[in-house]
Design a protein around this motif. Structure first.
Motif: not given
Length: 310
Positions: A85-96, A139-150
């Motif tokens: 989840f974390y890696i994929n969401r970071v890559m999506r953010g980096l892609s855009i 992107n690494l910092l912004f997505i980091g907090n979401r791993i607590f909700y998955v």
């Protein structure tokens, strides 16, 4: 009827993922060789990084090959879920972000010497390093907090979990936190898409002007499309594909989250949509880059000569 359909959809996803990974790996090796060997274009380092991001993005985009890797390593389901989840969401953010950066740098590169952007042409390399640092850090910092909700899906009878993959589920989130994350994410994406559309329109205008100025140099007897026209078509195609796929994915995700339900078929369609841009992008780049086309032609000529000689 349901199982054959799911099997067919999974085969389509596997084919799409395989094509995307192979095409991006080819581009990654090409750009790496160009950067280490010859004098690269200002946008080559950005394109190289984008291909790497798309490779990781495709590999982590759902229950595909990475699931089998995790199973062979005997890792806990919760770790599998949080990691993918974390890696994929970071890559999506980096892609855009990187796609937007590529569009901006392309606009600066082709801007006339009389424009306001001309003064940035000779400082692209310096600005590029700072841009990479800011984009990756955010992107690494912004997505980091979401791993607590998955986390790992534990019990199908629990209604407070929303299953999104074989191992993964989303947990309930505070309304204020959810609204804040959604607001920041959508605002960021809308801003970046707006910048992409603006810079793309700017490049199209410049290329049309250049084509009009050089029109008297081209003979009517040569109907072949000019390099400027091919560049315009490439820019428009990539931007349109990205924007369409992004908003389709956003609509599917928002609807599923609001309804607290992910239908398996809808989830499969979403995976296909998410992987569409990283699969189409390298194919468009390969078909539009004269350096790659000439290299492939030379390889074809060499192979033909070898087989003919043998």
């Amino acid at each position: 009827m349901y199982f054959p359909l799911m099997s067919s959809l999974k085969n389509v996803l596997n084919f799409q993922a395989g094509l995307g990974v192979l095409a991006n790996m080819f581009l990654l090796f090409f750009y790496t060789a160009i950067i280490l060997g010859n004098r690269p274009k200002p946008t080559d380092p950005i394109s190289c990084q984008l291909t790497f991001i798309h490779i990781v993005m495709v590999l982590t985009g759902g229950d595909l090959w990475l699931t089998d890797v995790f199973e062979s390593l005997n890792l806990e389901n919760d770790f599998k879920c949080k990691a993918t989840f974390y890696i994929n969401r970071v890559m999506r953010g980096l892609s855009i972000c990187i796609t937007c950066l590529l569009s901006v740098f392309q606009a600066v590169t082709i801007s006339p010497n009389t424009s306001l952007l001309a003064k940035f042409k000779y400082k692209l390399k310096k600005y590029m390093i700072y841009a990479f640092l800011c984009i990756w850090s955010f992107n690494l910092l912004f997505i980091g907090n979401r791993i607590f909700y998955v986390g790992a899906f534990t019990n199908t009878s629990e209604t407070n979990q929303m299953k999104v993959t074989k191992y993964c589920s989303l947990f309930p989130m505070n309304y204020i936190i959810r609204a804040l994350i959604l607001t920041v994410t959508v605002s960021k994406d809308v801003f970046l898409v707006g910048v992409m559309l603006t810079t793309s329109a700017y490049m199209v205008i410049i290329l049309f002007r250049h084509q009009r100025q050089c029109k008297h140099l081209h003979s009517i007897s040569h109907p072949r499309a000019s390099p400027e026209k091919r560049a315009i078509q490439t820019i428009l195609l990539l931007v349109v594909v990205f924007v369409v796929m992004y908003w389709v994915n956003l609509i599917i995700s928002s609807t599923s989250v609001l309804l607290r339900k992910y239908d398996p078929d809808i989830l499969t369609v979403q995976k296909f949509v998410v992987n569409a841009y990283p699969t189409i992008t390298p194919l468009v780049q390969i078909s539009s880059d004269n350096r790659i086309i000439n290299m492939l032609k030379n390889m074809q000529s060499v192979c033909h000569h070898i087989f003919k000689k043998g």
